[in-house]
Design a protein around this motif. Structure first.
Motif, mmCIF file in Angstrom:
data_model
loop_
_atom_site.group_PDB
_atom_site.id
_atom_site.type_symbol
_atom_site.label_atom_id
_atom_site.label_comp_id
_atom_site.label_asym_id
_atom_site.label_seq_id
_atom_site.Cartn_x
_atom_site.Cartn_y
_atom_site.Cartn_z
ATOM 1 N N VAL A 7 0.856 -1.180 0.000
ATOM 2 C CA VAL A 7 0.000 0.000 0.000
ATOM 3 C C VAL A 7 0.895 1.233 0.000
ATOM 4 C CG1 VAL A 7 -1.882 1.233 1.125
ATOM 5 C CG2 VAL A 7 -1.723 -1.263 1.340
ATOM 6 N N ARG A 8 0.720 2.081 -1.013
ATOM 7 C CA ARG A 8 1.516 3.311 -1.066
ATOM 8 C C ARG A 8 0.864 4.369 -0.193
ATOM 9 N NH1 ARG A 8 1.746 8.243 -3.120
ATOM 10 N NH2 ARG A 8 3.746 9.095 -3.860
ATOM 11 N N HIS A 9 1.569 4.792 0.832
ATOM 12 C CA HIS A 9 1.109 5.733 1.847
ATOM 13 C C HIS A 9 0.060 5.044 2.736
ATOM 14 C CE1 HIS A 9 0.895 9.676 3.663
ATOM 15 N NE2 HIS A 9 -0.414 9.679 3.591
ATOM 16 N N GLU A 10 -0.201 5.646 3.902
ATOM 17 C CA GLU A 10 -1.240 5.100 4.775
ATOM 18 C C GLU A 10 -2.554 5.072 4.000
ATOM 19 O OE1 GLU A 10 -1.432 7.628 8.184
ATOM 20 O OE2 GLU A 10 0.212 6.619 9.203
ATOM 21 N N GLU A 65 6.921 5.292 -1.111
ATOM 22 C CA GLU A 65 7.159 5.443 -2.547
ATOM 23 C C GLU A 65 7.288 4.070 -3.196
ATOM 24 O OE1 GLU A 65 6.800 8.220 -3.951
ATOM 25 O OE2 GLU A 65 7.002 9.623 -2.279
ATOM 26 N N LEU A 66 7.030 4.016 -4.503
ATOM 27 C CA LEU A 66 7.008 2.730 -5.204
ATOM 28 C C LEU A 66 8.375 2.062 -5.254
ATOM 29 C CD1 LEU A 66 4.573 3.358 -8.196
ATOM 30 C CD2 LEU A 66 4.096 2.338 -5.964
ATOM 31 N N HIS A 67 9.472 2.832 -5.162
ATOM 32 C CA HIS A 67 10.794 2.205 -5.225
ATOM 33 C C HIS A 67 11.049 1.297 -4.016
ATOM 34 C CE1 HIS A 67 12.643 4.762 -2.154
ATOM 35 N NE2 HIS A 67 12.082 5.799 -2.739
ATOM 36 N N GLU A 68 10.203 1.421 -2.974
ATOM 37 C CA GLU A 68 10.336 0.554 -1.800
ATOM 38 C C GLU A 68 9.723 -0.834 -2.043
ATOM 39 O OE1 GLU A 68 9.179 2.606 1.923
ATOM 40 O OE2 GLU A 68 9.110 4.414 0.677
ATOM 41 N N VAL A 69 8.919 -0.971 -3.094
ATOM 42 C CA VAL A 69 8.340 -2.274 -3.453
ATOM 43 C C VAL A 69 9.399 -3.059 -4.218
ATOM 44 C CG1 VAL A 69 6.496 -3.449 -4.700
ATOM 45 C CG2 VAL A 69 6.050 -1.240 -3.595
ATOM 46 N N ILE A 95 -1.501 -0.980 -3.898
ATOM 47 C CA ILE A 95 -2.729 -0.187 -3.770
ATOM 48 C C ILE A 95 -2.387 1.268 -3.468
ATOM 49 C CG2 ILE A 95 -4.889 0.074 -2.478
ATOM 50 C CD1 ILE A 95 -4.884 -2.913 -2.005
ATOM 51 N N PHE A 96 -3.047 2.181 -4.176
ATOM 52 C CA PHE A 96 -2.890 3.613 -3.921
ATOM 53 C C PHE A 96 -3.934 4.047 -2.894
ATOM 54 C CE2 PHE A 96 -1.729 3.655 -8.677
ATOM 55 C CZ PHE A 96 -0.463 3.178 -8.390
ATOM 56 N N SER A 97 -3.542 4.925 -1.967
ATOM 57 C CA SER A 97 -4.390 5.269 -0.827
ATOM 58 C C SER A 97 -5.606 6.096 -1.225
ATOM 59 C CB SER A 97 -3.582 6.031 0.222
ATOM 60 O OG SER A 97 -3.413 7.383 -0.159
#
Length: 323
Positions: A43-46, A67-71, A80-82
């Motif tokens: 999940v990107r951001h809470e 951020e997506l680079h953490e995936v 999933i975008f918050s």
């Protein structure tokens, strides 16, 4: 302390309060993705601004990243975008990385995004009324090229705002603002720029408006008000400000019962309680229980609106799509 020794406390519960349809949809999206695809789900951001909700989803297998680079590269798990929405560059980045992206943006935020895009296509400069740095504002401004959106946060900024073309303006707003503050800013802008184009329908969402109206009704009747919510929740902070503005001498934001300062609440006889749109009802009940340990409580609900709004899950998570 025995019941006979407990002081009496009248609690007025604001209604509506707590979860809105967009928050329910976003939380359900994460839980449904976990059911269908199994953990992990990124999940990107809470997903919503509530620590209790986020921790509960983490326990079920959700992994939250900023951020997506953490995936991990090559991950096949859903991303999933918050509910707050994202800049246009985020889904583009997800597509480049071949991620399975699911957009849980609240439909009422998506509406603001679309408005901004339409105004830009028609050649208008867009004024966004909102708070700098809030994820929703970052997402809305990120729908358009850099410099195409001017952010106005205060009445003072509205008075000082200098557009490139005063005759070719449109405005949108963050969905979780103070209704009264926003009305003041809009009035200043419209007085200065009479041809400025307004949203077809109010951008501040129904849930924000309804929760603020309930607080306006309750705040003058109580000695103190608790808003159940997170410090980074815009709509929760606005509820606290509304209570103060309506004359409630003590108005505080509390995440859990354990955060209550009993030096502040120890000698009151009336209390209002509401909850931000991302705060679950279980936390309201927890706080009432904490007061019931110290007071003989009488709880009344004060209704100002009835809500029956429902938003369907993102397409990829509906039963017919998962079969």
């Amino acid at each position: 302390m025995s019941a006979a020794q407990k002081p009496e406390l009248r609690i007025l519960l604001c209604a509506p309060r707590g979860f809105c349809a967009g928050v329910v949809r976003a939380i359900d999206a994460v839980e449904r993705a976990l059911e269908i695809y199994g953990p992990p789900v990124y999940v990107r951001h809470e997903i919503v601004h509530n620590k209790y909700v986020v921790e509960g989803l983490k326990a079920k297998g959700a992994i939250f990243v900023e951020e997506l680079h953490e995936v991990p590269a090559g991950a096949t798990a859903p991303v999933i975008f918050s509910a707050h929405g994202v800049a246009r560059s985020v889904p583009e980045d997800a597509a480049r990385r071949n991620f399975f992206a699911i957009d849980a943006t609240c439909p009422l935020v998506t509406k603001v995004h679309r408005e901004a895009v339409v105004h830009h296509k028609k050649g208008r400069d867009v004024v966004l009324i909102g708070h700098a740095g809030h994820p929703e504002v970052i997402g809305t401004m990120g729908q358009l090229p850099a410099g195409a959106v001017a952010l106005v946060e205060t009445a003072e900024q509205a008075r000082a705002f200098t557009p490139r073309d005063p005759s070719n303006l449109a405005f949108t707003t963050q969905t979780t603002l103070s209704v009264d503050d926003t009305a003041e800013i809009v009035a200043i802008l419209r007085a200065r720029f009479p041809s400025m184009v307004a949203p077809h329908k109010e951008d501040i969402c129904y849930a924000t408006t309804n929760r603020q109206e309930a607080v306006k009704r309750v705040a003058p009747q109580v000695e103190a008000m608790i808003v159940v919510g997170a410090p980074n929740s815009s709509n929760s902070q606005r509820l606290r400000e509304v209570a103060e503005r309506e004359g409630c001498r003590v108005a505080v934001l509390v995440q859990r019962a354990e955060d209550i300062d009993w030096n502040v609440f120890g000698a009151i006889s009336s209390l209002g309680i509401t909850a931000g749109a991302s705060a679950p009802e279980v936390l309201v009940e927890e706080i009432i229980d904490a007061f019931a340990e110290r007071f003989t409580v009488a709880v009344e609900s004060v209704y100002t609106a009835h809500e029956d709004v429902f938003f369907p899950l993102p397409r990829q998570l509906r039963p017919d799509a998962a079969e």
